[in-house]
Design a protein around this motif. Structure first.
Motif, PDB file in Angstrom:
ATOM      1  N   LEU A 244       0.829  -1.195   0.000  1.00  0.00           N
ATOM      2  CA  LEU A 244       0.000   0.000   0.000  1.00  0.00           C
ATOM      3  C   LEU A 244       0.866   1.248   0.000  1.00  0.00           C
ATOM      4  N   SER A 245       0.372   2.273  -0.701  1.00  0.00           N
ATOM      5  CA  SER A 245       1.030   3.580  -0.676  1.00  0.00           C
ATOM      6  C   SER A 245      -0.024   4.643  -0.951  1.00  0.00           C
ATOM      7  N   ILE A 246       0.376   5.902  -0.761  1.00  0.00           N
ATOM      8  CA  ILE A 246      -0.509   7.039  -1.020  1.00  0.00           C
ATOM      9  C   ILE A 246       0.122   7.904  -2.095  1.00  0.00           C
ATOM     10  N   ASP A 247      -0.645   8.174  -3.134  1.00  0.00           N
ATOM     11  CA  ASP A 247      -0.194   9.062  -4.213  1.00  0.00           C
ATOM     12  C   ASP A 247      -0.831  10.425  -3.983  1.00  0.00           C
ATOM     13  N   HIS A 248      -0.002  11.445  -3.804  1.00  0.00           N
ATOM     14  CA  HIS A 248      -0.496  12.781  -3.470  1.00  0.00           C
ATOM     15  C   HIS A 248       0.051  13.792  -4.463  1.00  0.00           C
ATOM     16  N   VAL A 249      -0.835  14.551  -5.095  1.00  0.00           N
ATOM     17  CA  VAL A 249      -0.428  15.517  -6.112  1.00  0.00           C
ATOM     18  C   VAL A 249      -0.946  16.900  -5.730  1.00  0.00           C
ATOM     19  N   PRO A 250      -0.064  17.827  -5.346  1.00  0.00           N
ATOM     20  CA  PRO A 250      -0.513  19.197  -5.084  1.00  0.00           C
ATOM     21  C   PRO A 250      -0.790  19.922  -6.379  1.00  0.00           C
ATOM     22  N   MET A 251      -1.551  20.983  -6.312  1.00  0.00           N
ATOM     23  CA  MET A 251      -1.820  21.770  -7.515  1.00  0.00           C
ATOM     24  C   MET A 251      -0.592  22.527  -7.983  1.00  0.00           C
ATOM     25  N   LYS A 252       0.224  22.988  -7.053  1.00  0.00           N
ATOM     26  CA  LYS A 252       1.353  23.826  -7.408  1.00  0.00           C
ATOM     27  C   LYS A 252       2.570  22.970  -7.672  1.00  0.00           C
ATOM     28  N   GLY A 253       3.195  23.183  -8.816  1.00  0.00           N
ATOM     29  CA  GLY A 253       4.439  22.502  -9.126  1.00  0.00           C
ATOM     30  C   GLY A 253       4.262  21.267  -9.972  1.00  0.00           C
ATOM     31  N   GLY A 254       3.137  20.592  -9.856  1.00  0.00           N
ATOM     32  CA  GLY A 254       2.847  19.470 -10.725  1.00  0.00           C
ATOM     33  C   GLY A 254       3.527  18.182 -10.352  1.00  0.00           C
ATOM     34  N   SER A 255       4.344  18.126  -9.288  1.00  0.00           N
ATOM     35  CA  SER A 255       5.043  16.898  -8.942  1.00  0.00           C
ATOM     36  C   SER A 255       4.180  16.056  -8.010  1.00  0.00           C
ATOM     37  N   SER A 256       4.280  14.776  -8.127  1.00  0.00           N
ATOM     38  CA  SER A 256       3.540  13.864  -7.271  1.00  0.00           C
ATOM     39  C   SER A 256       4.289  13.686  -5.961  1.00  0.00           C
ATOM     40  N   LEU A 257       3.639  14.010  -4.868  1.00  0.00           N
ATOM     41  CA  LEU A 257       4.244  13.833  -3.555  1.00  0.00           C
ATOM     42  C   LEU A 257       3.681  12.562  -2.941  1.00  0.00           C
ATOM     43  N   ALA A 258       4.201  11.445  -3.332  1.00  0.00           N
ATOM     44  CA  ALA A 258       3.712  10.174  -2.810  1.00  0.00           C
ATOM     45  C   ALA A 258       4.346   9.905  -1.457  1.00  0.00           C
ATOM     46  N   SER A 259       3.516   9.733  -0.456  1.00  0.00           N
ATOM     47  CA  SER A 259       4.027   9.387   0.857  1.00  0.00           C
ATOM     48  C   SER A 259       3.888   7.884   1.021  1.00  0.00           C
ATOM     49  N   THR A 260       4.983   7.140   0.898  1.00  0.00           N
ATOM     50  CA  THR A 260       4.902   5.696   0.998  1.00  0.00           C
ATOM     51  C   THR A 260       5.092   5.309   2.464  1.00  0.00           C
ATOM     52  N   LEU A 261       4.267   4.720   2.795  1.00  0.00           N
ATOM     53  CA  LEU A 261       4.394   3.927   3.992  1.00  0.00           C
ATOM     54  C   LEU A 261       4.492   2.558   3.412  1.00  0.00           C
ATOM     55  N   PRO A 262       5.635   2.300   2.867  1.00  0.00           N
ATOM     56  CA  PRO A 262       5.705   0.998   2.242  1.00  0.00           C
ATOM     57  C   PRO A 262       5.441  -0.020   3.315  1.00  0.00           C
ATOM     58  N   THR A 263       4.249  -0.524   3.297  1.00  0.00           N
ATOM     59  CA  THR A 263       3.960  -1.591   4.244  1.00  0.00           C
ATOM     60  C   THR A 263       4.627  -2.853   3.743  1.00  0.00           C
ATOM     61  N   GLU A 264       4.840  -3.727   4.637  1.00  0.00           N
ATOM     62  CA  GLU A 264       5.179  -5.080   4.201  1.00  0.00           C
ATOM     63  C   GLU A 264       3.949  -5.609   3.463  1.00  0.00           C
ATOM     64  N   PRO A 265       4.126  -6.557   2.570  1.00  0.00           N
ATOM     65  CA  PRO A 265       2.950  -7.107   1.899  1.00  0.00           C
ATOM     66  C   PRO A 265       1.915  -7.592   2.912  1.00  0.00           C
ATOM     67  N   VAL A 266       0.668  -7.155   2.733  1.00  0.00           N
ATOM     68  CA  VAL A 266      -0.394  -7.491   3.681  1.00  0.00           C
ATOM     69  C   VAL A 266      -1.623  -7.977   2.933  1.00  0.00           C
ATOM     70  N   ARG A 267      -2.437  -8.747   3.635  1.00  0.00           N
ATOM     71  CA  ARG A 267      -3.744  -9.136   3.117  1.00  0.00           C
ATOM     72  C   ARG A 267      -4.865  -8.304   3.740  1.00  0.00           C
ATOM     73  N   ARG A 268      -4.603  -7.777   4.947  1.00  0.00           N
ATOM     74  CA  ARG A 268      -5.584  -6.951   5.627  1.00  0.00           C
ATOM     75  C   ARG A 268      -4.874  -5.756   6.239  1.00  0.00           C
ATOM     76  N   ALA A 269      -5.547  -4.602   6.227  1.00  0.00           N
ATOM     77  CA  ALA A 269      -4.959  -3.402   6.826  1.00  0.00           C
ATOM     78  C   ALA A 269      -6.063  -2.467   7.275  1.00  0.00           C
ATOM     79  N   HIS A 270      -5.801  -1.759   8.348  1.00  0.00           N
ATOM     80  CA  HIS A 270      -6.724  -0.742   8.852  1.00  0.00           C
ATOM     81  C   HIS A 270      -5.907   0.391   9.438  1.00  0.00           C
ATOM     82  N   GLY A 271      -6.141   1.614   8.971  1.00  0.00           N
ATOM     83  CA  GLY A 271      -5.400   2.755   9.480  1.00  0.00           C
ATOM     84  C   GLY A 271      -5.944   4.044   8.915  1.00  0.00           C
TER      85      GLY A 271
END
Length: 599
Positions: free
Chosen positions: A130-157
């Motif tokens: 799982l990861s989060i893809d975040h794109v601000p309006m200014k600058g055009g770059s994708s600010l992905a905040s990875t919480l690179p989880t270990e591979p999971v089958r279930r997650a809650h957060g």
């Protein structure tokens, strides 16, 4: 179950302002949800698209600060279906599905700060990252905040998007459940203080009122935007829309319709703030109100539309606001209407791309002047010159705008506009919006003439009104709804591509059907004694809501297009028609105008 703890931090120490330099294109305008906390301490608004969070607005409703924030599973987003998670708050849940996985994400904002929180629950048939893809309006770059989880089958957060140092973390530290309960309680308390009409669908009615309340900016009281979206070229054509388009602006006309709906719903304070905003922030030194403004009152488009200048005159009457400061400001607007060259000729009518004599505009200015005259007369002042102008224009509206020589039957019937005040002449003009050829003014009709009836300027059974209803139905009614006017070009191409006016080569576009016109028709039908048809119009508006209960600007084949959604005006029309059905007459109709012209 593995914990998921993602934080998207925007370290914005200064106010983010998106200008022409912005190089990120907004997402499609058909938003599936729109939310914010009731609290003024939380100057952040979220929208939901088809894959997760779309634009987030901060620090005000004229400023989109982010483009999108999405959950990615193995680097890919899912497709989402949106629904209200609570029928009495702007809490929304998205059900996402992807290749071998599904997730539920619930969205709120923190009532104490500028942060959006998303509670995520995921199950998968195989281990996924799982990861989060975040794109601000200014600058055009994708600010992905990875919480690179270990591979999971279930997650809650929970993950959060915050504005300001430490804001997102502070929101997370409170815990999603605590924040969500406080968020919901704010909306529950608001709705508990209002009433609701028996004629409406309760879920859609409550959602409509909350959406209308949410369109008001928190730093600029009374500034309610048209829609938190950027349809078609307004999202990607920086020449046409340097600041990402006009819908996230305040239009006096839309603000008037929203305010009259809120009066009916019991939130008079909203309407009072709106009137103050019109007169203190939008009104120009000569008394007119500009086409639209930012939420701080700065004009953006500056064409003169006389019906918008009349809007505060009407709203003040509904609120019975006749203190000296208000009346002095209203007088500037009334005097502008009298002094405008060739009035009630308007530089633009309410669909905003034609000048001329419009029956809808004339109805607004006549009713506005009569309402203003009533206020000043009850203050002991003379209002003869305002009433004289209103009476003259009321008598002349047919001579300026109803044709006896046009191509349709029965005659005479009202036109959308006349360019010269001579409706029996075949004056030609271009409709704009990618229409390839000019058209005879006698061949262009528009349901907006019903303003004459709703505002008390003409009777529902007036012969010209009845003729025009028949003509409009034959020319503009389709799939149970109405087009704005003959050959409207403000919409998508035949194959669904977005509207634009700056094509490399001319490309025909087609305006679709507007649910708000069903509401206006329902108000007319009430006055014509046909309550059953008026009730059907309310159901027709409701049928256009998407799964998040957002009402669109335009529909086709029973579904909202990628036009502006939610459109505040459509939600306002639903609220207003519901109350009109309960009361048996349009709630917006000014009695003083009815008494003067209809007896």
């Amino acid at each position: 179950m593995k914990p998921l703890a993602l934080v998207v931090l925007l370290l914005l120490m200064m106010t983010p302002v998106v200008r022409a330099a912005a190089d990120v294109v907004p997402l499609p305008a058909d938003k599936q949800a729109f939310g914010t906390a009731r609290s003024a301490a939380s100057p952040v608004w979220f929208t939901l698209g088809h894959q997760g969070l779309s634009e987030i607005f901060h620090p005000d409703l004229s400023t989109p600060a982010t483009r999108e924030t999405r959950l990615l599973v193995d680097g890919k987003p899912g497709q989402a279906r949106t629904e209200p998670a609570d029928d009495r708050s702007l809490t929304f849940r998205q059900h996402l599905r992807g290749d071998g996985w599904r997730a539920e994400i619930t969205y709120v904002t923190d009532p104490l700060r500028a942060a959006v929180l998303a509670d995520v629950r995921l199950t998968a048939q195989r281990p996924v990252r799982l990861s989060i893809d975040h794109v601000p309006m200014k600058g055009g770059s994708s600010l992905a905040s990875t919480l690179p989880t270990e591979p999971v089958r279930r997650a809650h957060g929970t993950f959060a998007v915050g504005f300001g140092e430490g804001v997102a973390q502070a929101a997370l530290d409170r815990g999603f459940d605590v924040v969500a309960r406080e968020y919901a309680r704010g909306w529950h308390t608001y709705l508990d203080g209002l009433k609701w009409p028996k004629s409406a669908d309760r879920r859609l009615y409550d959602m409509s009122v909350m959406v209308l309340a949410a369109t008001e900016d928190k730093a600029n009281a009374g500034a309610s935007i048209a829609s938190p979206s950027f349809p078609w070229a307004f999202g990607f054509d920086r020449e046409l829309a340097p600041e990402l388009g006009p819908y996230a602006l305040v239009w006096p006309r839309d603000l008037y319709h929203v305010s009259t709906a809120m009066i009916a719903a019991g939130d008079r304070a909203f309407a009072q703030r709106s009137l103050d905003f019109m007169l203190r922030e939008q009104q120009q030194p000569d008394g007119h109100l500009p086409q639209n403004t930012r939420v701080d009152g700065t004009p953006v488009w500056t064409k003169v539309q006389l019906d918008q200048t009349a809007a505060p005159l009407l709203l003040a009457w509904h609120l019975d606001q006749r203190d000296k400061s208000t009346v002095d400001a209203l007088r500037r607007s009334a005097d502008f209407l009298l002094s405008y060259p060739n009035a009630p000729f308007s530089e633009q009518e309410r669909w905003e791309n034609q000048d001329g004599y419009s029956p809808a505009t004339i109805a607004s200015v006549v009713a506005g002047l009569v309402c203003f005259a009533d206020l000043v007369q009850r203050n002991g002042e003379n209002a003869d010159r305002y009433l004289a102008a209103a009476d003259a224009w009321q008598r002349q509206v047919e001579g300026w705008t109803a044709t006896r020589t046009g191509p349709y039957e029965p005659k005479p019937y009202y036109l959308r506009v006349t360019k010269d005040g001579k409706p029996d002449q075949g004056t030609r003009y271009n409709l704009g919006d990618n229409n390839p050829t000019d058209i005879d003014q006698r061949a262009v009709v528009d349901p907006s003439f019903l303003e004459l009836v709703r505002l008390g300027v003409k009777r529902a059974d007036d012969p010209v009104v009845r003729n025009t209803v028949r003509v409009v139905d034959r020319q503009l009614k389709e799939q149970g709804y109405w087009h704005r006017f003959t050959q409207d070009g403000y919409g998508e191409t035949a194959d669904g591509r977005p509207w634009n006016i700056n094509w490399p080569t001319p490309t025909r576009t087609y305006g679709r059907l507007w649910p708000l016109l069903s509401g206006e028709r329902g108000e007319y039908e009430l006055l014509a004694g046909d309550r059953a048809s008026a009730a059907q119009r309310l159901r027709e508006i409701a049928a256009t809501a998407n799964s998040g209960l957002m009402l669109p600007e335009q529909v086709w084949n029973g579904r909202g297009t990628t036009s502006a959604t939610p459109l505040a005006w459509t939600h306002a029309q639903y609220v207003r028609l519901a109350w009109s059905l309960d009361r048996g007459t349009p709630v917006e109709r000014p009695a003083v105008v009815v008494r003067r012209y209809l007896g």
